[in-house]
Enzyme design. Structure first.
Site, PDB file in Angstrom:
ATOM      1  N   LYS A  89       1.748  -3.369   8.672  1.00  0.00           N
ATOM      2  CA  LYS A  89       2.974  -2.448   8.573  1.00  0.00           C
ATOM      3  C   LYS A  89       4.274  -3.252   9.098  1.00  0.00           C
ATOM      4  O   LYS A  89       4.338  -3.888  10.044  1.00  0.00           O
ATOM      5  CB  LYS A  89       3.072  -1.152   9.358  1.00  0.00           C
ATOM      6  CG  LYS A  89       4.084  -0.279   9.539  1.00  0.00           C
ATOM      7  CD  LYS A  89       3.964   0.991  10.412  1.00  0.00           C
ATOM      8  CE  LYS A  89       5.060   1.834  10.276  1.00  0.00           C
ATOM      9  NZ  LYS A  89       5.146   2.951  11.076  1.00  0.00           N
ATOM     10  N   LEU A 117       0.907  -1.434   0.036  1.00  0.00           N
ATOM     11  CA  LEU A 117      -0.063  -0.122   0.018  1.00  0.00           C
ATOM     12  C   LEU A 117       0.844   1.116  -0.080  1.00  0.00           C
ATOM     13  O   LEU A 117       0.421   2.242  -0.536  1.00  0.00           O
ATOM     14  CB  LEU A 117      -0.728   0.091   1.252  1.00  0.00           C
ATOM     15  CG  LEU A 117      -1.958  -1.071   1.462  1.00  0.00           C
ATOM     16  CD1 LEU A 117      -2.853  -1.005   2.576  1.00  0.00           C
ATOM     17  CD2 LEU A 117      -2.954  -0.795   0.267  1.00  0.00           C
ATOM     18  N   GLY A 118       1.979   1.122   0.622  1.00  0.00           N
ATOM     19  CA  GLY A 118       2.964   2.259   0.532  1.00  0.00           C
ATOM     20  C   GLY A 118       3.971   2.134   1.383  1.00  0.00           C
ATOM     21  O   GLY A 118       4.239   1.025   1.924  1.00  0.00           O
ATOM     22  N   GLN A 119       5.316   2.695   0.933  1.00  0.00           N
ATOM     23  CA  GLN A 119       6.617   2.604   1.498  1.00  0.00           C
ATOM     24  C   GLN A 119       7.047   3.979   2.107  1.00  0.00           C
ATOM     25  O   GLN A 119       6.920   4.941   1.633  1.00  0.00           O
ATOM     26  CB  GLN A 119       7.539   2.088   0.563  1.00  0.00           C
ATOM     27  CG  GLN A 119       7.148   0.513   0.126  1.00  0.00           C
ATOM     28  CD  GLN A 119       8.459   0.031  -0.906  1.00  0.00           C
ATOM     29  OE1 GLN A 119       8.271   0.502  -2.018  1.00  0.00           O
ATOM     30  NE2 GLN A 119       9.036  -1.167  -0.650  1.00  0.00           N
ATOM     31  N   VAL A 172       4.225  -0.778   4.269  1.00  0.00           N
ATOM     32  CA  VAL A 172       2.786  -1.116   4.628  1.00  0.00           C
ATOM     33  C   VAL A 172       2.084  -2.311   3.733  1.00  0.00           C
ATOM     34  O   VAL A 172       1.903  -1.639   2.388  1.00  0.00           O
ATOM     35  CB  VAL A 172       1.870  -0.016   4.974  1.00  0.00           C
ATOM     36  CG1 VAL A 172       0.372  -0.459   5.376  1.00  0.00           C
ATOM     37  CG2 VAL A 172       2.259   0.926   5.923  1.00  0.00           C
ATOM     38  N   ASP A 216       4.556  12.924  14.230  1.00  0.00           N
ATOM     39  CA  ASP A 216       4.864  12.867  12.549  1.00  0.00           C
ATOM     40  C   ASP A 216       3.316  13.200  11.903  1.00  0.00           C
ATOM     41  O   ASP A 216       3.322  12.538  10.951  1.00  0.00           O
ATOM     42  CB  ASP A 216       5.326  11.547  12.135  1.00  0.00           C
ATOM     43  CG  ASP A 216       6.062  11.748  10.892  1.00  0.00           C
ATOM     44  OD1 ASP A 216       6.372  12.860  10.344  1.00  0.00           O
ATOM     45  OD2 ASP A 216       6.116  10.647  10.098  1.00  0.00           O
TER      46      ASP A 216
END
Length: 769
Positions: A459, A437-439, A445, A560
């Site tokens: 994750k 899904l994303g890095q 993830v 964050d």
């Protein structure tokens, strides 16, 4: 000499006669035993009535049957000779046609038959309760014959089956009674006949029927043996002789209970076994393999001589019968298994010739077994090693501590789940690249689906070079427990973790519509990023952060906050995510760190100087997100010159130069009220103050944004009231607006109830797309 010789002759004759009598006696004894073993009735009891065999537990007379349920009467009639009958479940005794294997008995009765069902009829037919008999499901079938007649079965006041028999008529006829039936033969779903199966274990049964039309047609409903009906039941022939005897098959059991709970040895003889034949309420006896006869008699199951019939054995040479079995052998001078198929029998010279082949095949087979065994041992060793490694990782990552906290705090038991490594590997298809899904800098993830069908985000953090000490492990576990207890509508839910891997895996709920960054900086046809949507998302994020800072059991700093860490769900509601750098902080404490954590463009400038992360650091990051929503600009951009590369500096300088509306996004200018935009811009400016003490808290930010939304609703109500005032004289002073100062509206005074006190009760559904 003569006397001695004469005396000797009678003595020899006497001895010979005695031996002959002994042999005859043994032969008679063997014959009696064979006769007794071949009889299926109790010793001394009649085993036939007419041409029907009556095996025990059935018996002719009370002394020859197990009990009254199995008692058979053998009556003599002038026409039919001797006829066996049994009195079970029917008003009159039923004729016994045959007592079948597998615990079945076929009888003849006219009671399971409904004749001329022109009207609704109901009649008592069968009652086998408190008897060992049941209607056989696999041998009987329910049949209805007639036109437009519904026949059905009732047991205990409940319909337990039935079918509708219909007829197809030729068109063009007028009179109902003169209609012509087409193809009244065959009973496979229509044309004057229908059939259906019956339920198992039926002991009480009534037949009923109802007429569906006004046809004057003779109808029948009955239960009968399938074999008697045949594969193609002839309806016409049945109509010509409807009173023909219809056989019915009953199942029976020898005892109640099951083979495990009852005492089957009291009913089953030697060389037999017990088998449950109903749903836990009855059992029967059967002869063991290699035996035949009546298993209910003490000597009923006798050995079968398989050697007497070549069809029952596979011996090619000599067959030797044994108890319940047989063996094959070879004659003298031959070797082998003596069977027709296989090694057979070979001479000794032939055996020597095949010894090398046997050795070769045996050696090959042995080597194959060794290879398979070695492979199995390797796999077993690999599995044990993997299990031990997982156990070590589990302990190293604080699994025992997490288990202790879960077990010690009852409220956490259902909120923190420890996932198995295999479970997450299967969910993510072994962490396939197609599931990413994303890095980011902290890890990757993956999208996964659990065995219960839930879609999750897994994750997988990047491996750290430094060793994790005991304090860090304890802190990580405490954070997992705390984060898993967060239950806020605008915070991504942490479902649990996996500690069996080198680096712990975190499992979150799956959010389907991507990040806020994507919709802020890219146009989307699916979701128009209007001013109302931007304001709603800002309110949702502020509420979530306010909850984390002040309403959670332990204050949590995200550390964050950025638009890529704010996700939108299927209704485009904001969800704060990625707590990889978050910390749970004791009240009135700050967090001192030795290295910079966060994302440039969003980081608090004061953080670089003091290395202390406070709640006001999250406020600064949120201020950057707020500016992104207003301007549609990225936090760091090379297209802006000088200090303008940083969005926060660019935004503050634009306000000082009175160029605010020049840098705003088109959708903001188009859809927002000027005063509302100025309020949000002033709030963002205060969040970006270089002095953290002068920044508002997230609670104050949330209250002010909520006040702005409430003010918008207040304005709409006031406009509606002004329209009403043109018709009725009602003072409007009670709807006075909020005061303004310094060119910006302050709405904090108009809000009386902090929204974060009950974060889960506030409804934002009206702002969902």
């Amino acid at each position: 000499m003569a006397r001695n010789g004469g005396a000797q002759r009678p003595t020899l004759q006497f001895i010979s006669l005695s031996l002959l009598l002994v042999l005859l006696k043994d032969e008679l004894a063997v014959t009696e035993v064979a006769a007794a073993s071949s009889s299926l009735a109790l010793p001394g009891c009649q085993d036939k009535c007419g041409n029907v065999s009556i095996p025990y537990p059935f018996g002719i007379g009370s002394n020859c049957s197990k009990d009254s349920s199995f008692e058979v009467s053998c009556d003599s009639t002038a026409a039919a000779g001797y006829t066996p009958t049994i009195s079970i479940g029917f008003p009159k005794a039923s004729e016994v046609i045959e007592i079948l294997p597998e615990n079945k008995v076929k009888i003849i009765t006219n009671r399971l038959w409904l004749f001329n069902a022109s009207y609704n009829e109901s009649q008592y037919f069968l009652n086998l309760i408190n008897t060992p008999f049941y209607l056989s499901q696999d041998r009987n079938v329910f049949t209805t014959v007639g036109c437009d007649i519904l026949g059905y079965m009732i047991s205990g006041g409940i319909r337990v089956g039935g079918c509708l028999s219909t007829c197809i008529f030729m068109s063009g006829t007028v009179e109902v009674n003169k209609r012509v039936r087409i193809a009244p033969t065959g009973c496979n779903g229509g044309y004057g006949c229908c059939q259906t199966s019956i339920l198992p274990l039926l002991q009480y049964l009534e037949l009923q029927s109802s007429r569906e039309t006004a046809l004057n047609d003779t109808a029948y409903a009955f239960i009968a043996d399938k074999e008697w009906l045949g594969n193609d039941f002839n309806v016409t022939a049945y109509r010509e002789n409807p009173t023909a005897e219809r056989p019915v098959v009953l199942d029976w059991v020898i005892g109640n209970g099951t083979c495990e709970t009852a005492n089957p040895s009291s009913n089953c003889g030697p060389n037999s076994y017990c088998r449950n034949v109903t749903s836990g309420d009855g059992y029967a006896c059967f002869c063991n393999r290699g035996y035949e006869g009546n298993p209910y008699l003490r000597q009923g199951c006798h050995d079968i001589d398989e050697c007497a019939d070549t069809k029952t054995n596979d011996c090619g040479w000599t067959c030797v019968n044994g108890p319940g079995n047989y063996s094959c052998s070879c004659p003298h001078g031959y070797h082998g298994d003596g069977k027709k198929i296989g090694v057979g029998c070979m001479k000794e010279k032939e055996v020597k010739r095949y010894i090398p082949w046997v050795i070769g095949i045996g050696s090959s087979f042995t080597i194959l077994l060794l290879l398979l065994g070695s492979f199995w041992l390797y796999q077993l060793h690999k599995k044990i090693k993997s299990r031990k490694m997982k156990e070590n990782f589990f302990k190293q990552n604080g699994g025992l501590l997490l288990q202790h906290q879960i077990s010690s705090e009852e409220s956490n038991v259902e909120k923190t789940k420890i996932f198995l490594a295999e479970e997450l590997e299967k969910a993510t298809d072994h962490y396939s690249i197609n599931r990413i899904l994303g890095q980011g800098g902290q890890g990757t993830v993956y999208k996964g689906m659990l065995v219960d069908g839930r879609i999750v985000a897994v994750k997988k953090s990047k491996k750290l070079d430094e060793e994790v000490d005991k304090d860090q492990v304890e802190q990580f576990i405490n954070e997992v427990v705390i984060l898993s207890q967060i239950n806020h509508r605008n915070v991504v839910k942490l479902l649990g973790c996996c500690l069996e891997t080198e680096v712990p895996l975190l499992v979150y709920e799956f959010i389907s519509n991507g990040t806020l960054f994507h919709y802020t900086h890219n146009q989307s046809e699916d979701f128009i990023f209007t001013w109302e949507n931007r304001l709603r998302i800002a309110i949702e994020v502020a509420g979530a952060l306010s909850y984390l800072h002040s309403s959670a059991a332990t204050p949590i700093y995200h550390r964050d906050i950025k638009s890529t860490n704010i996700l939108l769900d299927d209704k485009y509601r904001a969800k704060v995510s990625d707590f990889g750098t978050s910390k749970s902080i004791a009240i009135d404490k700050t967090h001192l760190t030795t290295r910079v954590q966060g994302t440039f463009g969003y980081l608090d400038p004061e953080y670089f100087q003091t290395n202390q992360f406070t709640d006001k650091s999250d406020v600064y990051s949120f201020g950057v997100v707020l500016v992104e929503l207003l301007t549609g600009e990225k936090p760091i951009s090379s297209t802006r010159s000088g200090e303008g590369k940083n969005l926060a500096n660019y935004f503050i300088s634009s306000i000082k130069e009175n160029r605010l509306f020049e840098i705003l996004d088109v959708q903001v200018v188009k859809g927002g009220e000027k005063d509302d935009i100025e309020v949000v811009a002033n709030l963002a400016k205060r969040c970006l103050n270089l002095n953290s003490k002068k920044r508002p808290t997230m609670r104050e930010v949330s209250i002010e944004l909520e006040g702005l939304r409430m003010s918008a609703g207040h304005t709409m109500i006031q406009q509606n009231l002004q329209q009403v005032e043109s018709f009725i004289a009602v003072p409007s002073s009670i709807w006075d607006g909020a005061s303004t100062s310094n060119g910006f509206r302050s709405l904090e005074s108009s809000v009386t109830v902090p929204l974060d006190d009950q974060p889960l009760l506030f409804n934002t559904s009206s702002y969902s797309c």
